[in-house]
Scaffold this active site. Structure first.
Site, mmCIF file in Angstrom:
data_model
loop_
_atom_site.group_PDB
_atom_site.id
_atom_site.type_symbol
_atom_site.label_atom_id
_atom_site.label_comp_id
_atom_site.label_asym_id
_atom_site.label_seq_id
_atom_site.Cartn_x
_atom_site.Cartn_y
_atom_site.Cartn_z
ATOM 1 N N HIS A 149 0.929 -1.141 0.041
ATOM 2 C CA HIS A 149 0.020 0.011 -0.054
ATOM 3 C C HIS A 149 0.825 1.194 -0.130
ATOM 4 C CE1 HIS A 149 1.107 -0.093 4.405
ATOM 5 N NE2 HIS A 149 0.582 1.131 4.439
ATOM 6 N N GLN A 151 0.558 5.850 0.424
ATOM 7 C CA GLN A 151 -0.484 6.849 1.087
ATOM 8 C C GLN A 151 -0.432 8.224 0.323
ATOM 9 O OE1 GLN A 151 0.081 7.003 5.537
ATOM 10 N NE2 GLN A 151 1.783 5.767 4.971
#
Lengths: 329, 33
Positions: A149, A151
């Site tokens: 992931h 951000q």
């Protein structure tokens, strides 16, 4: 509780975010909050049983849509502001143990499209001055969740490093009529020593002034200020060079290479396009296969990096590391 | 690839966006795909 506190000595904002002390820390795989929700099991951040790519608001945000009032009062020299802004999480894949460099090129194309979409949406919001897209990868840089992931932060100001970069670029433009990044890229291409590889739209290189041994930068070949300027071919070209650089990193020492990846582009403020130049900076913490580079006295206390390697030699090492050509699939 | 997005609200007020992609007919004919 979070708030912005002004540092008049460095002329920069810092963020307090005490609730982040309680954020999920290295949960076992069965309790990963970024995996799809399994039938009959606890609900993760993503309620569906599968997904392709997902973006959601961070559960432990440093910046918030509707922040509370600060818990203390600011003073004359040190004002305080509400921590208004955006903190989003981008899930690159539903595959918890997925290694991005082994994913098909199409996944990178999808990711670039998602980044472009979020940049366009968030940069149009009046309270946001800078949309900062980044990835922290690996326990060595403090990652608390292993699931692939990245951000996105939407700051209500331009953060200090980015502001310094933009001010210098603006000054150079006013003095020479040229974009500083365009001229640096031209100089690097003329010299060739630190170029790693390139395609029609982007060039990967180790800058002359690299602070980290394997600090790859990816520069847009043309003066693209931000994702907003990308056409379909540039989306594909960025995806391809990104995958190639990450694959080189993973092949370098035979393990998934950790890094901080920072995307620098145009702030949301009008009039900044001529001196904003889209580029990506990687800061990998490894200086050899088994040694980390730490930010110590000179780096952390004085701001002067000491690189124990020559960028020319590290660029050559990365050029020799497979894949030697841009990934096509 | 054509991108579609579906924005949903979570129980705690936060939003979540599902991104899905459809391969367009001419994608296969494009260089490098």
């Amino acid at each position: 509780m979070s708030e912005l506190r002004w540092n008049p000595i460095l002329k920069e904002w810092m963020i307090t975010a005490t609730h982040r002390q309680d954020r999920t820390f290295k949960p076992p795989e069965d309790f990963c909050p970024l995996c799809p929700t399994k039938q009959g099991d606890f609900e993760t951040e993503v309620p569906r049983e599968d997904y392709d790519l997902v973006v959601f608001e961070n559960k432990f945000p440093s910046l918030k849509r509707n922040p509370n009032d600060p818990v203390v009062n600011g003073m004359d020299l040190t004002p305080i502001e509400k921590s208004k802004g955006v903190c989003e999480v981008v899930l690159f894949t539903s595959d918890h143990n997925g290694v991005m460099s082994e994913k098909p090129l199409s996944r990178f194309i999808k990711l670039v499209k998602v980044w472009k979409d979020r940049y366009e949406v968030l940069s149009s919001r009046k309270e946001i001055d800078y949309v900062y897209i980044f990835e922290n990868k690996g326990k060595e840089v403090g990652v608390t969740l292993d699931h692939p992931h990245g951000q996105i932060y939407g700051y209500p100001f331009i953060p200090s490093i980015l502001e310094k970069e933009l001010n210098n670029s603006k000054e150079y433009l006013e003095k020479t009529g040229n974009c500083l990044f365009c001229d640096i890229l031209k100089q690097e291409k003329d010299d060739e020593e630190r170029i790693i590889l390139e395609n029609d739209s982007f060039t990967a290189l180790l800058p002359f002034f690299a602070r980290y041994p394997y600090e790859v930068n990816i520069y847009a070949n043309d003066h693209l200020a931000s994702f907003k300027d990308f056409d379909e071919q540039e989306i594909k070209d960025l995806a391809a060079i990104l995958k190639t650089v990450i694959k080189k990193y993973d092949n370098l020492f035979g393990f998934v290479f950790p890094y901080i990846m920072a995307i620098h582009q145009k702030p949301s403020i009008e009039g900044t396009k001529d001196y904003s130049h889209f580029h990506i900076e990687f800061y990998p913490p490894y200086r050899t296969k088994d040694k980390l580079k730490y930010l110590a006295g000179s780096e952390a206390g004085a701001g002067t990096f000491i690189n124990g390697t020559l960028p020319e030699e590290k660029a050559k090492e990365l050029r020799k590391t497979a894949p030697k050509n841009i990934c096509k699939r | 690839m054509k991108m579609k997005k579906e924005k949903v609200n979570k129980d705690d007020g936060r939003f979540l966006i599902y991104y899905t992609f459809e391969e367009e007919k001419n994608d296969k004919n494009k260089k490098g795909s």
